[in-house]
Design an enzyme around this catalytic site. Structure first.
Site, PDB file in Angstrom:
ATOM      1  N   TYR A 128      79.586 -13.967  26.330  1.00 46.83           N
ATOM      2  CA  TYR A 128      79.107 -14.206  24.921  1.00 46.83           C
ATOM      3  C   TYR A 128      80.171 -13.306  24.030  1.00 46.83           C
ATOM      4  O   TYR A 128      81.032 -12.354  24.688  1.00 46.83           O
ATOM      5  CB  TYR A 128      78.167 -14.040  24.534  1.00 46.83           C
ATOM      6  CG  TYR A 128      77.116 -12.509  24.976  1.00 46.83           C
ATOM      7  CD1 TYR A 128      77.477 -11.296  24.216  1.00 46.83           C
ATOM      8  CD2 TYR A 128      76.559 -12.550  25.915  1.00 46.83           C
ATOM      9  CE1 TYR A 128      77.079 -10.236  24.696  1.00 46.83           C
ATOM     10  CE2 TYR A 128      76.014 -11.376  26.418  1.00 46.83           C
ATOM     11  CZ  TYR A 128      76.255 -10.250  25.734  1.00 46.83           C
ATOM     12  OH  TYR A 128      75.574  -8.977  26.142  1.00 46.83           O
TER      13      TYR A 128
ATOM     14  N   GLU B 195      76.934 -15.764  32.597  1.00 45.27           N
ATOM     15  CA  GLU B 195      76.237 -15.688  30.889  1.00 45.27           C
ATOM     16  C   GLU B 195      77.615 -14.895  30.148  1.00 45.27           C
ATOM     17  O   GLU B 195      77.410 -13.580  30.474  1.00 45.27           O
ATOM     18  CB  GLU B 195      75.039 -15.175  30.773  1.00 45.27           C
ATOM     19  CG  GLU B 195      74.449 -15.047  29.393  1.00 45.27           C
ATOM     20  CD  GLU B 195      73.403 -16.211  29.126  1.00 45.27           C
ATOM     21  OE1 GLU B 195      73.737 -17.432  29.068  1.00 45.27           O
ATOM     22  OE2 GLU B 195      72.232 -15.571  29.324  1.00 45.27           O
TER      23      GLU B 195
ATOM     24  N   TYR C 112      69.604 -12.502  22.205  1.00 43.22           N
ATOM     25  CA  TYR C 112      69.841 -11.233  22.602  1.00 43.22           C
ATOM     26  C   TYR C 112      69.277 -11.421  24.148  1.00 43.22           C
ATOM     27  O   TYR C 112      67.989 -11.704  24.522  1.00 43.22           O
ATOM     28  CB  TYR C 112      69.332  -9.960  22.137  1.00 43.22           C
ATOM     29  CG  TYR C 112      69.789 -10.123  20.813  1.00 43.22           C
ATOM     30  CD1 TYR C 112      71.081  -8.918  20.774  1.00 43.22           C
ATOM     31  CD2 TYR C 112      69.564 -10.265  19.801  1.00 43.22           C
ATOM     32  CE1 TYR C 112      71.992  -8.794  19.677  1.00 43.22           C
ATOM     33  CE2 TYR C 112      70.355 -10.162  18.500  1.00 43.22           C
ATOM     34  CZ  TYR C 112      71.514  -9.488  18.769  1.00 43.22           C
ATOM     35  OH  TYR C 112      72.370  -9.311  17.516  1.00 43.22           O
ATOM     36  N   SER C 113      69.777 -11.102  25.483  1.00 42.18           N
ATOM     37  CA  SER C 113      69.457 -11.146  26.679  1.00 42.18           C
ATOM     38  C   SER C 113      67.931 -10.301  26.735  1.00 42.18           C
ATOM     39  O   SER C 113      68.048  -8.972  26.568  1.00 42.18           O
ATOM     40  CB  SER C 113      70.200 -10.660  27.739  1.00 42.18           C
ATOM     41  OG  SER C 113      71.489 -11.458  27.553  1.00 42.18           O
TER      42      SER C 113
ATOM     43  N   CYS D  51      77.638 -11.244  33.627  1.00 36.49           N
ATOM     44  CA  CYS D  51      77.083 -11.156  32.370  1.00 36.49           C
ATOM     45  C   CYS D  51      78.005 -10.172  31.465  1.00 36.49           C
ATOM     46  O   CYS D  51      78.185  -8.884  31.862  1.00 36.49           O
ATOM     47  CB  CYS D  51      75.644 -10.779  32.432  1.00 36.49           C
ATOM     48  SG  CYS D  51      74.909 -11.218  30.519  1.00 36.49           S
TER      49      CYS D  51
HETATM   50  P1  FAD Z   1      77.991 -10.763  13.345  1.00 35.83           P
HETATM   51  O1  FAD Z   1      77.380 -10.608  11.613  1.00 35.83           O
HETATM   52  O2  FAD Z   1      77.888 -12.195  13.663  1.00 35.83           O
HETATM   53  O3  FAD Z   1      79.400 -10.246  13.377  1.00 35.83           O
HETATM   54  C1  FAD Z   1      80.198 -10.536  14.510  1.00 35.83           C
HETATM   55  C2  FAD Z   1      81.552  -9.581  14.717  1.00 35.83           C
HETATM   56  O4  FAD Z   1      82.386  -9.842  13.768  1.00 35.83           O
HETATM   57  C3  FAD Z   1      80.941  -8.035  14.427  1.00 35.83           C
HETATM   58  O5  FAD Z   1      81.616  -7.123  15.308  1.00 35.83           O
HETATM   59  C4  FAD Z   1      81.334  -7.662  12.962  1.00 35.83           C
HETATM   60  O6  FAD Z   1      81.624  -6.389  12.584  1.00 35.83           O
HETATM   61  C5  FAD Z   1      82.572  -8.772  12.623  1.00 35.83           C
HETATM   62  N1  FAD Z   1      82.797  -9.178  11.308  1.00 35.83           N
HETATM   63  C6  FAD Z   1      82.019  -9.469  10.515  1.00 35.83           C
HETATM   64  N2  FAD Z   1      82.558  -9.940   9.279  1.00 35.83           N
HETATM   65  C7  FAD Z   1      83.746  -9.971   9.481  1.00 35.83           C
HETATM   66  C8  FAD Z   1      84.779 -10.482   8.873  1.00 35.83           C
HETATM   67  N3  FAD Z   1      84.736 -11.150   7.599  1.00 35.83           N
HETATM   68  N4  FAD Z   1      86.096 -10.514   9.382  1.00 35.83           N
HETATM   69  C9  FAD Z   1      86.304  -9.731  10.599  1.00 35.83           C
HETATM   70  N5  FAD Z   1      85.138  -9.535  11.362  1.00 35.83           N
HETATM   71  C10 FAD Z   1      83.998  -9.636  11.001  1.00 35.83           C
HETATM   72  N6  FAD Z   1      74.459  -8.918  22.110  1.00 35.83           N
HETATM   73  C11 FAD Z   1      73.748  -7.615  22.547  1.00 35.83           C
HETATM   74  O7  FAD Z   1      74.032  -6.545  21.975  1.00 35.83           O
HETATM   75  N7  FAD Z   1      73.080  -7.475  23.586  1.00 35.83           N
HETATM   76  C12 FAD Z   1      72.756  -8.630  24.205  1.00 35.83           C
HETATM   77  O8  FAD Z   1      71.805  -8.501  25.291  1.00 35.83           O
HETATM   78  C13 FAD Z   1      73.145  -9.920  23.899  1.00 35.83           C
HETATM   79  N8  FAD Z   1      72.918 -11.271  24.664  1.00 35.83           N
HETATM   80  C14 FAD Z   1      73.277 -12.379  24.426  1.00 35.83           C
HETATM   81  C15 FAD Z   1      72.900 -13.280  25.113  1.00 35.83           C
HETATM   82  C16 FAD Z   1      73.523 -14.548  24.659  1.00 35.83           C
HETATM   83  C17 FAD Z   1      73.172 -15.778  25.542  1.00 35.83           C
HETATM   84  C18 FAD Z   1      74.309 -14.643  23.674  1.00 35.83           C
HETATM   85  C19 FAD Z   1      75.109 -15.995  23.121  1.00 35.83           C
HETATM   86  C20 FAD Z   1      74.862 -13.699  22.795  1.00 35.83           C
HETATM   87  C21 FAD Z   1      74.548 -12.294  23.335  1.00 35.83           C
HETATM   88  N9  FAD Z   1      74.584 -11.230  22.436  1.00 35.83           N
HETATM   89  C22 FAD Z   1      73.933  -9.857  22.812  1.00 35.83           C
HETATM   90  C23 FAD Z   1      75.592 -11.144  21.306  1.00 35.83           C
HETATM   91  C24 FAD Z   1      74.652 -11.392  20.017  1.00 35.83           C
HETATM   92  O9  FAD Z   1      74.191 -12.650  19.986  1.00 35.83           O
HETATM   93  C25 FAD Z   1      75.421 -11.294  18.693  1.00 35.83           C
HETATM   94  O10 FAD Z   1      76.401 -12.307  18.660  1.00 35.83           O
HETATM   95  C26 FAD Z   1      75.890  -9.509  18.327  1.00 35.83           C
HETATM   96  O11 FAD Z   1      74.966  -9.070  18.128  1.00 35.83           O
HETATM   97  C27 FAD Z   1      76.757  -9.800  17.161  1.00 35.83           C
HETATM   98  O12 FAD Z   1      75.977 -10.221  16.130  1.00 35.83           O
HETATM   99  P2  FAD Z   1      75.884  -9.660  14.730  1.00 35.83           P
HETATM  100  O13 FAD Z   1      74.865 -10.306  13.965  1.00 35.83           O
HETATM  101  O14 FAD Z   1      75.781  -8.303  14.797  1.00 35.83           O
HETATM  102  O15 FAD Z   1      77.497  -9.629  14.317  1.00 35.83           O
END
Ligand code: FAD
Ligand code: A2P
Length: 307
Positions: free
Chosen positions: A307, A305, A80-81, A251
């Protein structure tokens, strides 16, 4: 164009195998109004850990959600940024903030909850959370920040690093021109609207442009996106983009970069781009979208950046 001096940063002081324990001190909705796109401002207290004072704005913090995935393996870290300035949220070096959107999706009639974003958004003040970082070594403001102007392009939570960067620039008496172009679906989804509107009122060298994609259409029927601001708000952006000492930062959602690079190229702002293959030998009017997507990389003046 002055040289760009990026600060030295410490990376991965805490890793997934060796997390630090942070405490939640703030967790509130930070959009203009309540919206189905729930986005929260989260502040971690990292007092007493080796992370105190180590996050620079532009870097990311890792969060390790508890539990296991469907294969029985521990969940992975999500990044998370950081949305606080380098000196810390509210000027306190033990406080680091981020901006989290609940990631939820419906696929073929089944609703899936994102693991880590929903875990973080459900945390209460006083709850403990495992964190890692800092992560990221180029997506930073230069130490010689007064030598440049800035155009920041953000979609959704891509606003996070720019909250910290804009706080940092203006708290240090920034003298150049800075524009923030922010894109979201509806007016209710604008993130940190009060802070940025007040900044615009206070500083005539700060320009705040909102591109709302799902309410109105552009005259040609297309959506208002951050990259269309290069045309739609050219009275503000062109004079800044034309300066030889302007840097751009983008971003947010993966894919936004191609649209921005494409529109910059069409307007002749090629110095922000590193053109690979034979792109440079052709007019941007002859490029195909697919080759632009593959062959345009950010130049030294561009920080990306997605993602
Ligand atoms: P996950 O569990 O990883 O799921 C991802 C998506 O897939 C979700 O939408 C979920 O509903 C869907 N999903 C889950 N299971 C299934 C399935 N079986 N079939 C289909 N779809 C499915 N995020 C922010 O909110 N704020 C930030 O500032 C931010 N900064 C970032 C900075 C960087 C450098 C990077 C790489 C990423 C950043 N992110 C940010 C994104 C963050 O890291 C996560 O990827 C994001 O919050 C989703 O993670 P999660 O665990 O909630 O979802
Ligand atoms: P839309 O979804 O209407 O097509 P959020 O993260 O809150 O959903 O906001 C992301 C914003 O970025 C939305 O306004 C979204 O518009 C917009 N968007 C979608 N695709 C692109 C793209 N390729 N380039 C720029 N902006 C985009």
């Amino acid at each position: 164009m002055p040289d760009i001096h990026l600060p030295e940063v410490e990376l991965n002081i805490h890793t997934p195998k060796n997390t630090a324990e942070a405490t939640i001190v703030e967790n509130y909705v930070c959009t203009a109004e309540n919206s189905p796109n729930i986005i929260r401002h989260i502040t971690f207290d990292i007092s007493g850990t080796a992370l105190e004072g180590k996050f620079r704005t532009g870097q990311s913090i890792g969060v390790l959600p508890p539990g296991e995935n469907e294969k029985g393996r521990p969940h992975k870290i999500r990044l998370y940024s950081v949305s606080s300035p380098t000196k810390g949220e509210k000027g306190k070096k033990h406080l680091v903030s981020t901006t989290v959107k609940r990631a939820n999706e419906e696929v073929d009639g089944t609703f899936y909850l994102g693991v880590c974003s929903n875990y973080i958004c459900n945390l209460k003040v006083g709850d403990k959370v495992k964190v890692t970082g800092p992560s990221g070594k180029r997506y930073l403001l230069p130490t010689n920040f007064q030598d440049f102007n800035y155009v920041f392009f953000a979609t959704g939570t891509g606003i996070a690093p720019f909250r910290g960067m804009i706080m940092e620039l203006f708290e240090q008496g920034f003298k150049g021109e800075a524009a923030l172009v922010f894109g979201c679906p509806y007016r209710t989804d604008v993130i940190y609207p009060k802070y940025f509107s007040e900044m615009e009122e206070k500083h005539e060298n700060f320009h705040y442009i909102k591109m709302i994609s799902r309410e109105d259409r552009r005259p040609d029927g297309s959506k208002y996106y951050v990259q269309t601001a290069i045309d739609d708000r050219s009275e503000t952006l062109t004079p800044i983009l034309e300066k030889e000492n302007t840097l751009i930062y983008l971003c947010g959602m993966k894919g936004m970069e191609t649209g921005i690079y494409w529109n910059l190229a069409q307007k002749g702002f090629l110095d922000y781009l590193d053109l690979r293959g034979d792109l440079a030998s052709k007019s941007p009017l002859e490029w195909s979208w697919d080759e632009a997507k593959k062959l345009i990389k950010p130049s030294a003046r561009t920080f990306e950046e997605v993602y």
